[in-house]
Motif scaffolding. Structure first.
Motif, PDB file in Angstrom:
ATOM      1  N   VAL A   1       0.859  -1.173   0.000  1.00 16.88           N
ATOM      2  CA  VAL A   1       0.000   0.000   0.000  1.00 16.88           C
ATOM      3  C   VAL A   1       0.902   1.232   0.000  1.00 16.88           C
ATOM      4  O   VAL A   1       1.825   1.329   0.813  1.00 16.88           O
ATOM      5  CB  VAL A   1      -0.929   0.006   1.217  1.00 16.88           C
ATOM      6  N   GLN A   2       0.643   2.145  -0.896  1.00 13.36           N
ATOM      7  CA  GLN A   2       1.459   3.359  -1.031  1.00 13.36           C
ATOM      8  C   GLN A   2       0.689   4.579  -0.534  1.00 13.36           C
ATOM      9  O   GLN A   2      -0.527   4.657  -0.672  1.00 13.36           O
ATOM     10  CB  GLN A   2       1.836   3.592  -2.506  1.00 13.36           C
ATOM     11  N   LEU A   3       1.426   5.506   0.071  1.00 15.64           N
ATOM     12  CA  LEU A   3       0.849   6.753   0.543  1.00 15.64           C
ATOM     13  C   LEU A   3       1.507   7.914  -0.188  1.00 15.64           C
ATOM     14  O   LEU A   3       2.736   7.966  -0.281  1.00 15.64           O
ATOM     15  CB  LEU A   3       1.056   6.921   2.053  1.00 15.64           C
ATOM     16  N   GLN A   4       0.701   8.829  -0.688  1.00 13.48           N
ATOM     17  CA  GLN A   4       1.197   9.993  -1.408  1.00 13.48           C
ATOM     18  C   GLN A   4       0.722  11.246  -0.700  1.00 13.48           C
ATOM     19  O   GLN A   4      -0.477  11.537  -0.678  1.00 13.48           O
ATOM     20  CB  GLN A   4       0.699   9.971  -2.848  1.00 13.48           C
ATOM     21  N   ALA A   5       1.685  11.982  -0.139  1.00 15.22           N
ATOM     22  CA  ALA A   5       1.356  13.196   0.606  1.00 15.22           C
ATOM     23  C   ALA A   5       1.571  14.429  -0.258  1.00 15.22           C
ATOM     24  O   ALA A   5       2.428  14.444  -1.151  1.00 15.22           O
ATOM     25  CB  ALA A   5       2.207  13.286   1.864  1.00 15.22           C
ATOM     26  N   SER A   6       0.816  15.475   0.037  1.00 15.69           N
ATOM     27  CA  SER A   6       0.963  16.738  -0.677  1.00 15.69           C
ATOM     28  C   SER A   6       0.484  17.876   0.210  1.00 15.69           C
ATOM     29  O   SER A   6      -0.179  17.647   1.225  1.00 15.69           O
ATOM     30  CB  SER A   6       0.159  16.718  -1.979  1.00 15.69           C
ATOM     31  N   GLY A   7       0.855  19.104  -0.178  1.00 15.45           N
ATOM     32  CA  GLY A   7       0.315  20.270   0.501  1.00 15.45           C
ATOM     33  C   GLY A   7       1.285  21.054   1.346  1.00 15.45           C
ATOM     34  O   GLY A   7       0.919  22.083   1.910  1.00 15.45           O
ATOM     35  N   GLY A   8       2.519  20.610   1.466  1.00 15.88           N
ATOM     36  CA  GLY A   8       3.483  21.364   2.253  1.00 15.88           C
ATOM     37  C   GLY A   8       3.906  22.637   1.550  1.00 15.88           C
ATOM     38  O   GLY A   8       3.514  22.912   0.423  1.00 15.88           O
ATOM     39  N   GLY A   9       4.715  23.421   2.261  1.00 16.84           N
ATOM     40  CA  GLY A   9       5.209  24.657   1.672  1.00 16.84           C
ATOM     41  C   GLY A   9       5.732  25.617   2.700  1.00 16.84           C
ATOM     42  O   GLY A   9       5.930  25.255   3.865  1.00 16.84           O
ATOM     43  N   LEU A  10       5.935  26.858   2.252  1.00 16.56           N
ATOM     44  CA  LEU A  10       6.430  27.924   3.114  1.00 16.56           C
ATOM     45  C   LEU A  10       5.259  28.831   3.490  1.00 16.56           C
ATOM     46  O   LEU A  10       4.494  29.265   2.609  1.00 16.56           O
ATOM     47  CB  LEU A  10       7.492  28.727   2.385  1.00 16.56           C
ATOM     48  N   VAL A  11       5.125  29.120   4.768  1.00 14.70           N
ATOM     49  CA  VAL A  11       4.038  29.970   5.240  1.00 14.70           C
ATOM     50  C   VAL A  11       4.556  30.862   6.367  1.00 14.70           C
ATOM     51  O   VAL A  11       5.474  30.467   7.099  1.00 14.70           O
ATOM     52  CB  VAL A  11       2.844  29.107   5.715  1.00 14.70           C
ATOM     53  N   GLN A  12       3.966  32.033   6.496  1.00 20.20           N
ATOM     54  CA  GLN A  12       4.362  32.941   7.572  1.00 20.20           C
ATOM     55  C   GLN A  12       3.749  32.515   8.894  1.00 20.20           C
ATOM     56  O   GLN A  12       2.699  31.848   8.910  1.00 20.20           O
ATOM     57  CB  GLN A  12       3.923  34.359   7.231  1.00 20.20           C
ATOM     58  N   PRO A  13       4.366  32.886   9.996  1.00 16.73           N
ATOM     59  CA  PRO A  13       3.761  32.595  11.309  1.00 16.73           C
ATOM     60  C   PRO A  13       2.337  33.125  11.375  1.00 16.73           C
ATOM     61  O   PRO A  13       2.055  34.231  10.912  1.00 16.73           O
ATOM     62  CB  PRO A  13       4.680  33.334  12.286  1.00 16.73           C
ATOM     63  N   GLY A  14       1.464  32.305  11.940  1.00 14.35           N
ATOM     64  CA  GLY A  14       0.051  32.651  12.008  1.00 14.35           C
ATOM     65  C   GLY A  14      -0.749  32.185  10.817  1.00 14.35           C
ATOM     66  O   GLY A  14      -1.988  32.259  10.831  1.00 14.35           O
ATOM     67  N   GLY A  15      -0.081  31.706   9.799  1.00 13.86           N
ATOM     68  CA  GLY A  15      -0.758  31.255   8.591  1.00 13.86           C
ATOM     69  C   GLY A  15      -1.292  29.838   8.697  1.00 13.86           C
ATOM     70  O   GLY A  15      -1.217  29.202   9.755  1.00 13.86           O
ATOM     71  N   SER A  16      -1.843  29.363   7.583  1.00 15.53           N
ATOM     72  CA  SER A  16      -2.463  28.037   7.534  1.00 15.53           C
ATOM     73  C   SER A  16      -1.959  27.241   6.336  1.00 15.53           C
ATOM     74  O   SER A  16      -1.587  27.811   5.309  1.00 15.53           O
ATOM     75  CB  SER A  16      -3.986  28.172   7.436  1.00 15.53           C
ATOM     76  N   LEU A  17      -1.982  25.932   6.508  1.00 10.33           N
ATOM     77  CA  LEU A  17      -1.707  24.995   5.430  1.00 10.33           C
ATOM     78  C   LEU A  17      -2.594  23.780   5.612  1.00 10.33           C
ATOM     79  O   LEU A  17      -2.980  23.464   6.740  1.00 10.33           O
ATOM     80  CB  LEU A  17      -0.242  24.534   5.437  1.00 10.33           C
ATOM     81  N   ARG A  18      -2.875  23.104   4.508  1.00 12.12           N
ATOM     82  CA  ARG A  18      -3.637  21.859   4.569  1.00 12.12           C
ATOM     83  C   ARG A  18      -2.854  20.767   3.854  1.00 12.12           C
ATOM     84  O   ARG A  18      -2.529  20.906   2.673  1.00 12.12           O
ATOM     85  CB  ARG A  18      -4.998  22.016   3.908  1.00 12.12           C
ATOM     86  N   LEU A  19      -2.559  19.708   4.589  1.00 11.77           N
ATOM     87  CA  LEU A  19      -1.872  18.563   4.027  1.00 11.77           C
ATOM     88  C   LEU A  19      -2.891  17.488   3.663  1.00 11.77           C
ATOM     89  O   LEU A  19      -3.898  17.319   4.352  1.00 11.77           O
ATOM     90  CB  LEU A  19      -0.860  17.994   5.012  1.00 11.77           C
ATOM     91  N   SER A  20      -2.583  16.756   2.594  1.00 10.63           N
ATOM     92  CA  SER A  20      -3.413  15.626   2.184  1.00 10.63           C
ATOM     93  C   SER A  20      -2.535  14.409   1.986  1.00 10.63           C
ATOM     94  O   SER A  20      -1.354  14.535   1.634  1.00 10.63           O
ATOM     95  CB  SER A  20      -4.133  15.933   0.867  1.00 10.63           C
ATOM     96  N   CYS A  21      -3.088  13.237   2.194  1.00  6.55           N
ATOM     97  CA  CYS A  21      -2.351  11.998   1.978  1.00  6.55           C
ATOM     98  C   CYS A  21      -3.332  10.927   1.520  1.00  6.55           C
ATOM     99  O   CYS A  21      -4.259  10.581   2.257  1.00  6.55           O
ATOM    100  CB  CYS A  21      -1.648  11.568   3.263  1.00  6.55           C
ATOM    101  N   ALA A  22      -3.102  10.419   0.313  1.00  6.17           N
ATOM    102  CA  ALA A  22      -3.979   9.415  -0.270  1.00  6.17           C
ATOM    103  C   ALA A  22      -3.290   8.056  -0.289  1.00  6.17           C
ATOM    104  O   ALA A  22      -2.130   7.950  -0.700  1.00  6.17           O
ATOM    105  CB  ALA A  22      -4.365   9.823  -1.682  1.00  6.17           C
ATOM    106  N   ALA A  23      -4.008   7.045   0.134  1.00  8.73           N
ATOM    107  CA  ALA A  23      -3.515   5.674   0.106  1.00  8.73           C
ATOM    108  C   ALA A  23      -4.025   4.976  -1.140  1.00  8.73           C
ATOM    109  O   ALA A  23      -5.164   5.179  -1.561  1.00  8.73           O
ATOM    110  CB  ALA A  23      -3.967   4.920   1.344  1.00  8.73           C
ATOM    111  N   SER A  24      -3.167   4.132  -1.716  1.00  5.06           N
ATOM    112  CA  SER A  24      -3.550   3.388  -2.912  1.00  5.06           C
ATOM    113  C   SER A  24      -2.880   2.024  -2.892  1.00  5.06           C
ATOM    114  O   SER A  24      -1.915   1.792  -2.169  1.00  5.06           O
ATOM    115  CB  SER A  24      -3.165   4.157  -4.171  1.00  5.06           C
ATOM    116  N   GLY A  25      -3.410   1.125  -3.712  1.00  3.26           N
ATOM    117  CA  GLY A  25      -2.853  -0.219  -3.752  1.00  3.26           C
ATOM    118  C   GLY A  25      -3.908  -1.237  -3.403  1.00  3.26           C
ATOM    119  O   GLY A  25      -5.107  -0.992  -3.484  1.00  3.26           O
ATOM    120  N   ASN A  26      -3.445  -2.398  -2.984  1.00  2.00           N
ATOM    121  CA  ASN A  26      -4.369  -3.486  -2.666  1.00  2.00           C
ATOM    122  C   ASN A  26      -4.900  -3.334  -1.238  1.00  2.00           C
ATOM    123  O   ASN A  26      -4.530  -4.082  -0.338  1.00  2.00           O
ATOM    124  CB  ASN A  26      -3.661  -4.823  -2.836  1.00  2.00           C
ATOM    125  N   ILE A  27      -5.781  -2.374  -1.067  1.00  2.00           N
ATOM    126  CA  ILE A  27      -6.299  -2.061   0.256  1.00  2.00           C
ATOM    127  C   ILE A  27      -7.532  -2.897   0.566  1.00  2.00           C
ATOM    128  O   ILE A  27      -8.496  -2.879  -0.195  1.00  2.00           O
ATOM    129  CB  ILE A  27      -6.649  -0.568   0.364  1.00  2.00           C
TER     130      ILE A  27
END
Length: 122
Positions: A1-27
């Protein structure tokens, strides 16, 4: 089973980010999904996890600022990060455990995503 993450980056203090991670394969089924992080020179630590039923657990340092959620139909886990601080800077890894399909039945698995960099800096 593989996991693919996305959504990181550079943000200023007080800011927001949203990370996602999708699983795929023989689940066959996924039990717990979640996020860990590792800052330079430090050990990997738990950030937040969520069970298939929706029960959650957070590190004290992120309670009230981060929210973990999942879409079971999409085998995807999310991490909404608000009020980010410089000390949140780290590589964030998603993790999942459950059972994968196998000839004649299923077998347990635990997988890690590739990591996504989150940098909080002005």
């Amino acid at each position: 089973v593989q996991l693919q993450a996305s959504g990181g980056g550079l943000v200023q203090p007080g800011g927001s980010l949203r990370l996602s991670c999708a699983a795929s394969g023989n689940i066959f089924s996924i039990n717990v999904m979640g996020w860990y992080r590792q800052a330079p020179g430090k050990q990997r630590e738990l950030v937040a996890i969520i069970s298939s039923g929706g029960s959650t657990n957070y590190a004290d340092s992120v309670k009230g600022r981060f929210t973990v959620s999942r879409d079971n139909a999409k085998n995807t886990v999310y991490l909404q990060m608000n009020s980010l601080k410089p000390e949140d800077t780290a590589v964030y890894y998603c993790n999942a455990d459950g059972r994968r399909t196998y000839i004649g039945g299923s077998r347990p698995f635990q997988s890690w995503g590739q990591g996504t960099q989150v940098t909080v800096s002005s």
